[in-house]
Write an enzyme that holds these catalytic residues in place. Structure first.
Site: not given
Length: 216
Positions: A89, A153, A182
C-alpha cells in the site's frame, strides 16, 4: 454480511512491539482476516508466522507522507517483496498532486506498480482523501487507475481524518470497475464497515478488526 475477509488487520503505530505484531498476526489467522498490514520492518516476521495459512502479509510503502523519492519507494517495495509481502500500500506524492504536477505523480505511482506487478504482487495507492477536495479525489482516483494499480485507497490513518463514505462514493464513481477501492482509517464498527462496502469498497483497512467482528 460476513466482514472478516474484507479486513486488512492493521497495526502501523510506530511504538508497536514484536509482541503486539505477533498478536495481530495471531488474531488475523484465528479470525480469517484477509491480511496483516504492518510497517516494512515487520514483514519478514509476519510472513514467517503466516506460513501455511491463507492470510496475506501486507505492508505500507512511502508511508505516511508519500514524500519519499520514487527510487526509495521502489527500493522499499522490492525489499518488502523480498521479505515476503504479498500486497503493498503505497502513498502517492501528495504535494506534487496538490501542485497539479500530475505527470510526476503518475510516474511515481507507475514505478512502484511496475515493481509490484513484476513480482505478481497486489499494489494499492493511498491518495489521502483528507487532504483533497472532491474534485481532487476524483482526479487522483483516475490517475491511480490509469497507472494500473489494483486498488485506490483513501487514507493513511495518520492525517487529519480517516475515510468517509463520501470518499468511497467519489472513488467508485471515478473508477467504476476498473480497479478496486479500499477505505482505511476511522472505521470502528460493523455498521461503518458495511456502509463502506455498500458504497463500493472491496477491502477495508482497520485496526479495530476485533471490535468490528464483535469480539472486543
Amino acid at each position: 454480511m460476513k466482514l472478516n475477509n474484507y479486513l486488512d488487520h492493521t497495526l502501523l503505530k510506530p511504538e508497536a512491539t514484536a509482541t503486539q505484531i505477533d498478536q495481530v498476526t495471531k488474531e488475523a489467522v484465528e479470525n480469517d482476516f484477509y491480511s496483516v498490514m504492518v510497517n516494512p520492518y515487520w514483514v519478514k516476521r509476519v510472513k514467517n508466522h503466516l506460513t501455511g495459512t491463507k492470510v496475506k502479509a501486507a505492508c505500507v510503502i512511502g508511508f505516511p507522507l508519500g514524500a519519499n523519492t520514487t527510487a526509495i519507494k521502489v527500493a522499499e517495495a522490492k525489499q518488502a517483496i523480498a521479505d515476503g509481502a504479498d500486497e503493498l500500500d503505497m502513498v502517492m506524492n501528495i504535494g506534487e498532486f496538490k501542485g497539479k504536477n500530475y505527470e510526476v505523480v503518475s510516474e511515481d505511482i507507475a514505478a512502484v506498480v511496475k515493481a509490484a506487478h513484476e513480482a505478481n504482487k497486489v499494489i494499492k495507492v493511498i491518495i489521502e482523501t483528507a487532504l483533497l477536495t472532491e474534485e481532487e479525489i476524483t482526479k487522483a482516483s483516475i490517475i491511480v487507475a490509469d497507472c494500473g494499480a489494483d486498488f485506490v485507497k483513501t487514507s493513511t490513518g495518520f492525517s487529519t481524518r480517516g475515510a468517509k463514505v463520501r470518499d468511497v462514493e467519489l472513488m467508485k464513481a471515478a473508477v467504476g470497475d476498473r480497479i478496486k477501492i479500499k477505505p482505511a482509517g476511522g472505521i470502528h464498527s460493523a455498521a461503518e464497515a458495511k456502509a463502506m462496502i455498500e458504497a463500493g469498497a472491496n477491502r477495508l483497512g482497520v485496526s479495530a478488526s476485533m471490535k468490528i467482528i464483535g469480539k472486543e
